[in-house]
Design an enzyme around this catalytic site. Structure first.
Site, PDB file in Angstrom:
ATOM      1  N   ARG A  27      -3.607 -10.131   4.990  1.00 52.72           N
ATOM      2  CA  ARG A  27      -4.021 -10.200   3.586  1.00 52.72           C
ATOM      3  C   ARG A  27      -2.892  -9.632   2.716  1.00 52.72           C
ATOM      4  NH1 ARG A  27      -6.284  -6.710  -0.056  1.00 52.72           N
ATOM      5  NH2 ARG A  27      -7.838  -7.551  -1.502  1.00 52.72           N
ATOM      6  N   LYS A  84       0.807  -1.223   0.000  1.00 50.58           N
ATOM      7  CA  LYS A  84       0.000   0.000   0.000  1.00 50.58           C
ATOM      8  C   LYS A  84       0.836   1.267   0.000  1.00 50.58           C
ATOM      9  CE  LYS A  84      -4.418  -1.815   1.274  1.00 50.58           C
ATOM     10  NZ  LYS A  84      -5.499  -1.979   2.217  1.00 50.58           N
TER      11      LYS A  84
HETATM   12  C1  7PM Z   1      -5.388   0.376  -4.047  1.00 50.93           C
HETATM   13  C2  7PM Z   1      -5.564   0.507  -2.695  1.00 50.93           C
HETATM   14  C3  7PM Z   1      -5.631  -0.808  -4.699  1.00 50.93           C
HETATM   15  C4  7PM Z   1      -6.003  -0.550  -2.005  1.00 50.93           C
HETATM   16  C5  7PM Z   1      -6.052  -1.874  -3.999  1.00 50.93           C
HETATM   17  C6  7PM Z   1      -6.227  -1.733  -2.660  1.00 50.93           C
HETATM   18  C7  7PM Z   1      -8.277  -4.422   1.675  1.00 50.93           C
HETATM   19  C8  7PM Z   1      -9.315  -5.216   1.218  1.00 50.93           C
HETATM   20  C9  7PM Z   1      -8.441  -4.113  -0.424  1.00 50.93           C
HETATM   21  C10 7PM Z   1      -7.968  -4.403   3.064  1.00 50.93           C
HETATM   22  C11 7PM Z   1      -9.735  -5.991   3.332  1.00 50.93           C
HETATM   23  C12 7PM Z   1      -5.538  -3.938  -1.985  1.00 50.93           C
HETATM   24  C13 7PM Z   1      -6.574  -2.855  -1.833  1.00 50.93           C
HETATM   25  N1  7PM Z   1      -7.738  -3.750   0.640  1.00 50.93           N
HETATM   26  N2  7PM Z   1     -10.041  -5.997   2.033  1.00 50.93           N
HETATM   27  N3  7PM Z   1      -9.404  -5.011  -0.103  1.00 50.93           N
HETATM   28  N4  7PM Z   1      -8.741  -5.210   3.842  1.00 50.93           N
HETATM   29  N5  7PM Z   1     -10.433  -6.751   4.174  1.00 50.93           N
HETATM   30  O1  7PM Z   1      -4.404  -3.673  -1.545  1.00 50.93           O
HETATM   31  O2  7PM Z   1      -7.092  -3.700   3.551  1.00 50.93           O
HETATM   32  O3  7PM Z   1      -5.801  -4.983  -2.547  1.00 50.93           O
HETATM   33  S1  7PM Z   1      -8.188  -3.490  -2.010  1.00 50.93           S
END
Ligand code: 7PM
Length: 277
Positions: free
Chosen positions: A255, A221
């Site tokens: 995750r 991130k």
């Molecule tokens: C940009 C920023 C692209 C964030 C994608 C993301 C989470 C999630 C995501 C989290 C849970 C990623 C995220 N982030 N579900 N879905 N917790 N529970 O890094 O932090 O995939 S999308």
């Protein structure tokens, strides 16, 4: 503490790794390179080989500023992917969605839990989750993906995220969801500044106060980019450090994109925490 998933029982006494499987053509870290069936299968096999505990299948890009995906398109992306995983493995599968129709179709196709960045606030989502009776992850987000990073503001980010959890847990319990089936996730990067994110990571332990297991998504991130100066494809070391900080504070599920590397890092944490040392 054990978590009952339909295809397996997960031991939450040691940190478990959830592998991210993006089935979005525009997903930010993987550039959509998993969208062909062969590439998808390769990525799944790689995660299984590494010993992933849960595979999180997502077909709706939740990236800040992202456009919403239509129902039919999301179903077309995730259902075949869940069926594919089920043909080759009994690994627990999580469905990353906010849509009740997708929740139902995914669980019918063989998924075991729901990961909702919207914390079951969409119309019909709470009812669907309660009827399906599977574990859910409630993630905190301030605002909506399109605009959430414009000007995130909190007087006390931890207290406000906790307050949100209290309200959502109450709504879930009122709808008939069992508390032992609820994961909480502070939502790194979802309507938070870099400073907010690091305040939450520093005091992650405080989120245990509601008695629910914690799920943390920090992999690659932008908060890691902000302190390392590295672009997304060079954030593995930063991601591993963040995972270790979270695991040392008892986060139960991590995750991540890089499953094998994260499992190694967590093994080192666990070896350090063995009673006899
Ligand atoms: C940009 C920023 C692209 C964030 C994608 C993301 C989470 C999630 C995501 C989290 C849970 C990623 C995220 N982030 N579900 N879905 N917790 N529970 O890094 O932090 O995939 S999308």
């Amino acid at each position: 503490m054990d978590l009952n998933l339909r295809h397996k029982i997960l031991n939450l006494d040691c940190p478990q790794v959830m592998g991210i499987l993006n089935v979005t053509p525009d997903s930010f870290s993987d550039g959509g390179c998993f969208v062909t069936p062969d590439a998808l299968q390769l990525q799944i096999e790689k995660m299984l080989q590494a010993g992933v505990a849960i595979i999180d299948v997502g077909g709706e890009s939740t990236r800040p500023g992202a456009q919403q995906v239509g129902l039919a398109e999301e179903l077309e992306r995730v259902v075949p992917c869940i069926e594919l995983i089920r043909r080759i493995s009994d690994v627990p599968i999580s469905i990353d969605t906010s849509k009740p129709e997708v929740m139902r179709a995914a669980i019918a196709a063989g998924a075991d839990m729901i990961n909702d960045v919207n914390a079951l606030r969409a119309e019909g989502a709470l009812k669907a989750a309660a009827e399906l009776g599977v574990p859910v992850c409630l993630m905190h987000m301030q605002g909506e993906p399109k605009t959430m990073q414009q000007q995130p503001e909190y007087t006390d980010v931890i207290q406000q995220v906790l307050g949100f959890f209290v309200e959502r847990i109450a709504a879930c319990e009122a709808a008939g969801l069992a508390r032992e089936n609820i994961f909480l996730d502070p939502g790194f990067g979802f309507g938070k500044t870099v400073e907010h994110n690091f305040q939450m990571l520093k005091k992650l332990e405080l989120f245990h106060s509601l008695g629910c297991p914690l799920l943390v998504g920090i992999s690659r991130k932008s908060m890691l980019g902000a302190v390392t100066g590295k672009p997304v494809e060079q954030r593995l070391a930063g991601s591993l450090a963040a995972v270790v900080v979270a695991a040392l504070q008892g986060a139960q599920v991590l995750r991540v994109h890089d499953v094998a590397e994260t499992i190694d890092a967590l093994r080192v944490v666990q070896a350090t925490q063995m009673e006899e040392r």
